[in-house]
Design a protein around this motif. Sequence first.
Motif, PDB file in Angstrom:
ATOM      1  N   LYS A  87       0.829  -1.216   0.000  1.00 27.27           N
ATOM      2  CA  LYS A  87       0.000   0.000   0.000  1.00 27.27           C
ATOM      3  C   LYS A  87       0.857   1.257   0.000  1.00 27.27           C
ATOM      4  CE  LYS A  87      -3.955  -1.885  -0.259  1.00 27.27           C
ATOM      5  NZ  LYS A  87      -4.726  -1.757  -1.492  1.00 27.27           N
ATOM      6  N   VAL A  88       1.949   1.246   0.756  1.00 29.97           N
ATOM      7  CA  VAL A  88       2.858   2.395   0.759  1.00 29.97           C
ATOM      8  C   VAL A  88       3.445   2.591  -0.638  1.00 29.97           C
ATOM      9  CG1 VAL A  88       5.077   3.265   1.620  1.00 29.97           C
ATOM     10  CG2 VAL A  88       3.415   2.287   3.215  1.00 29.97           C
ATOM     11  N   GLU A  89       3.879   1.493  -1.247  1.00 29.97           N
ATOM     12  CA  GLU A  89       4.456   1.583  -2.591  1.00 29.97           C
ATOM     13  C   GLU A  89       3.427   2.086  -3.604  1.00 29.97           C
ATOM     14  OE1 GLU A  89       6.919  -1.111  -5.830  1.00 29.97           O
ATOM     15  OE2 GLU A  89       6.170  -2.052  -4.004  1.00 29.97           O
ATOM     16  N   GLN A  90       2.208   1.592  -3.515  1.00 28.09           N
ATOM     17  CA  GLN A  90       1.145   2.021  -4.430  1.00 28.09           C
ATOM     18  C   GLN A  90       0.865   3.513  -4.283  1.00 28.09           C
ATOM     19  OE1 GLN A  90      -2.533  -0.039  -3.740  1.00 28.09           O
ATOM     20  NE2 GLN A  90      -3.644   1.115  -5.284  1.00 28.09           N
ATOM     21  N   LEU A  91       0.716   3.977  -3.051  1.00 26.60           N
ATOM     22  CA  LEU A  91       0.461   5.393  -2.814  1.00 26.60           C
ATOM     23  C   LEU A  91       1.636   6.240  -3.296  1.00 26.60           C
ATOM     24  CD1 LEU A  91      -1.207   7.716  -1.617  1.00 26.60           C
ATOM     25  CD2 LEU A  91      -0.049   7.267   0.561  1.00 26.60           C
ATOM     26  N   ALA A  92       2.845   5.782  -3.025  1.00 31.05           N
ATOM     27  CA  ALA A  92       4.042   6.523  -3.436  1.00 31.05           C
ATOM     28  C   ALA A  92       4.077   6.693  -4.953  1.00 31.05           C
ATOM     29  CB  ALA A  92       5.294   5.802  -2.945  1.00 31.05           C
TER      30      ALA A  92
END
Length: 74
Positions: free
Chosen positions: A40-45
């Motif tokens: 999720k962090v990677e997707q948002l980033a």
Amino acid sequence: GKIREVVQKIIALLWPDCVFGEIQAQDYALVPSLRFVNEKVEQLAQEISLPCIVNNNFHYIKAEDAYAREAALA
């Protein structure tokens, strides 16, 4: 979503060069939910062009220092 709004507000309050997404480099077998969080962090980033850093979650070098850390947390 709501998380995106919060992150964008944080970026607006600080300098954009000072905000990073954090990917935890940890064994997913030890913390299974971490895979979901990292994804999720990677997707948002990627969505908001937020640079990421990779961090390893360790708190002491010698195993015998574990008690000292637990005492400090208490």
